[in-house]
Design a protein around this motif. Structure first.
Motif, short mmCIF file in Angstrom:
data_model
loop_
_atom_site.label_atom_id
_atom_site.label_comp_id
_atom_site.label_asym_id
_atom_site.label_seq_id
_atom_site.Cartn_x
_atom_site.Cartn_y
_atom_site.Cartn_z
N TYR A 25 -9.44 -4.57 3.62
CA TYR A 25 -8.70 -4.21 2.41
C TYR A 25 -8.20 -5.48 1.70
N VAL A 26 -7.56 -6.36 2.47
CA VAL A 26 -7.01 -7.59 1.86
C VAL A 26 -8.14 -8.48 1.33
N PHE A 27 -9.23 -8.54 2.07
CA PHE A 27 -10.37 -9.37 1.64
C PHE A 27 -10.89 -8.89 0.27
N LEU A 36 0.81 -1.23 0.00
CA LEU A 36 0.00 0.00 0.00
C LEU A 36 0.84 1.28 0.00
N ARG A 41 -15.67 -18.14 13.47
CA ARG A 41 -14.57 -18.91 14.07
C ARG A 41 -15.07 -20.09 14.89
N ALA A 55 -17.31 -14.82 2.89
CA ALA A 55 -16.57 -14.11 3.95
C ALA A 55 -16.34 -15.11 5.08
N SER A 56 -15.44 -14.74 6.01
CA SER A 56 -15.14 -15.68 7.09
C SER A 56 -16.33 -15.84 8.04
N VAL A 57 -17.22 -14.85 8.04
CA VAL A 57 -18.43 -14.95 8.86
C VAL A 57 -19.56 -15.48 7.96
N LEU A 89 -9.39 -6.89 -1.95
CA LEU A 89 -8.35 -7.01 -2.98
C LEU A 89 -8.34 -8.44 -3.51
N TYR A 133 -6.15 -3.62 12.80
CA TYR A 133 -7.00 -4.80 12.77
C TYR A 133 -8.39 -4.58 13.39
N ILE A 150 -7.41 -3.19 7.74
CA ILE A 150 -6.46 -3.92 6.94
C ILE A 150 -7.06 -5.25 6.42
N GLU A 151 -7.83 -5.91 7.28
CA GLU A 151 -8.41 -7.20 6.87
C GLU A 151 -9.42 -7.02 5.76
#
Lengths: 129, 386
Positions: free
Chosen positions: B76-78, B24, B344, B261-263, B80, B289, B73-74
């Motif tokens: 953004y990466v997700f 970035l 999780r 998504a992770s959720v 991208l 985060y 940040i998470e």
């Protein structure tokens, strides 16, 4: 490891899997945000090698293999920094690792809750017997 | 169109790979403009899921460049990763093929279902959530239960979303009148009444209703003259009070894709006679985060572990306060209704409403809903200090 095999893992093993998995995401995120050239290439390798060993130890071979590919691509880039194909390969592997990690996380999420339900259903069956 | 989509996908794939390699720190306004261009093209090509990911990537990159504290940040990466994944999927797939392949390609495009005209529906509000995505949108999502006709017992959502104009609390929107309604009815009057709505549009797949423009959707409140509050039939929640086996069947039907998504969403859940333990804080408040959450354990008769996990952010303040008040009460409430998610390896309930003695209330809201038009305008257009 197939997430369906979670049924055989103890709670401590599960914590270990989530822990390694968080480390993979955190380190890859760090690399994606700071950029590959933010530090000497050699400095990325010890972390990646450590991750690879821990993943292999937990039989998470798909991500471990991708990390091995990344290590090799970074080493190749070190000797050939001007090659744009090298850069593309590194980026594609990093994004593949993130994709695999996401997929694994979703599957593990689902399988863990299923396991909790199965355990409770079995528990209530035992009680009624 | 396939040629244009292939060409756009190649450009986005390349863009995502360069961004991933460089990180970035080399991002500039030029990259932001590039994403805007991709976004426009993706929308024109009706690649809606790709367009959505590009939009959120744009939001996060803009936040990063402007040093906005909401940068995550998470996320953004997700996004991208999502953009790269969609472009790869489009390059690998052709829209020609077997019906199954075509259906899959259409799913990747994310084309919304065609709205169906519904002449009339009886609705009861059973849940409210507030949405606030800094710099992008804010608003309210209403969850209604249909109480008649073919859609009886189905839950449909109505979104009241806007671009934020310096407003932090979406609750102010409840003071607005329902557009084009005659007689005028402010949204907050929907909270306690049975509602009849005429001429509404339904997006079946999304379980969402939309207001029609011409002729306009007309809401009317039942029994307006007799009482401010219609009795709430608590038994309408019974279908969402799931046993272990029913919950397992629902979870088991989920199919995971790389785009999830992770959720994971697991539908609606009603919990009878819950008792709450908490709150406790989890996660990290430092850095990019922002995983900090307020957590309550929910004890209930059905026997599966359940948590309420609310991200610590301003839009959730009232919800956290109200749930903390519920946790102090013994018994807490007669029932709690919400969205169930899997996070999780845990079952997590996002509360949309609480039931007390046949009275429904919405924990994300302040209790005082008497806003005047002056309050509303002041709230909507006030400037916040950067």
């Amino acid at each position: 490891m197939d997430p369906c095999e979670l049924i055989e893992l103890t709670s401590d093993d599960l914590d270990e899997v989530w822990g390694i998995f968080d480390l993979v995401k955190m380190n890859l995120t760090d690399l994606l945000v700071k950029g590959v050239d933010s530090a000497p290439i050699d400095s990325h390798l010890p972390i990646l090698n450590g991750l690879k060993s821990r993943l292999a130890a937990m039989s998470m071979t798909l991500i471990a293999d991708l990390i091995q590919n990344l290590i090799e691509a970074l080493q190749e880039y070190k000797g050939n920094a001007r090659d744009p194909e090298c850069k593309t390969r590194i980026s594609a592997i990093m994004l593949k690792i993130m994709t695999a990690a996401r997929l694994f996380e979703s599957e593990m999420n689902l399988e863990t809750v299923k396991r909790q339900l199965v355990e409770r259903m079995e528990g209530s069956l035992c009680k009624s017997n | 169109m396939q040629i244009q989509l292939d060409s756009l996908s190649r450009e986005i794939k390349n863009f995502a790979e360069v961004l991933s390699f460089n990180g970035l720190n080399l991002v500039s306004q030029e990259n932001i403009r590039q994403i805007e261009m991709f976004l426009q093209q993706a929308s024109q090509l009706q690649a809606f899921r790709l367009a959505t990911s590009l939009r959120y990537l744009h939001v996060e990159m803009d936040r990063f460049i402007t040093h906005h504290p909401a940068f995550n940040i998470e996320r953004y990466v997700f996004f991208l990763n999502n953009c790269w994944l969609f472009s790869n999927a489009f390059l690998a797939k052709s829209t020609q093929g077997t019906p199954k392949q075509i259906a899959h390609a259409s799913e990747l495009m994310g084309k919304p279902s065609e709205p169906v005209d519904i002449p009339g529906m009886k609705l009861r509000l059973i849940g409210i959530e507030k949405v606030y995505l800094e710099g992008a949108m804010f608003g309210i999502i209403f969850h209604f239960l249909s109480t008649n006709g073919e859609l009886k017992q189905n839950i449909v959502k109505l979104s009241l979303l806007q671009q934020p104009k310096g407003v932090v609390n979406p609750e102010v929107l409840l003071g607005m009148n329902i557009p084009n309604n005659d007689p005028p009815i402010p949204f907050f009057l929907l909270l306690k009444k049975d509602v009849v709505v005429k001429n509404i549009k339904l997006l079946e797949k999304e379980a969402t209703i939309q207001l029609a423009q011409a002729p306009p959707s007309i809401f009317s409140l039942s029994n307006l003259a007799t009482s401010d509050v219609d009795p709430f039939p608590i038994e309408i929640f019974d279908q969402h009070d799931l046993s272990l086996k029913e919950l397992y069947s629902r979870i088991h039907a989920n199919e995971i894709t790389p785009f999830d998504a992770s959720v994971l969403n697991a539908g609606y859940l009603y919990v009878k006679n819950p008792s709450l333990d908490g709150p406790r804080k989890e996660g990290d408040t430092q850095g990019y985060y922002q995983t900090s959450a307020t957590v309550f354990d929910v004890m209930h008769d059905r026997g599966y572990p359940l948590q309420i996990r609310l991200q610590v952010k301003q839009v959730n303040d009232k919800l956290i306060d109200n749930i903390a008040l519920v946790a102090k009460k013994k018994p807490a409430v007669k029932g709690m209704f919400g969205r169930l998610t899997l996070e999780r390896g845990k079952f997590v309930l996002y509360p949309l409403s609480c039931i007390d003695e046949n009275r429904i209330w919405f924990p994300c809201l302040s209790m005082d809903m008497k806003l005047t038009n002056k309050d509303l305008l002041q709230n909507l257009y006030k400037q916040t200090k950067p």
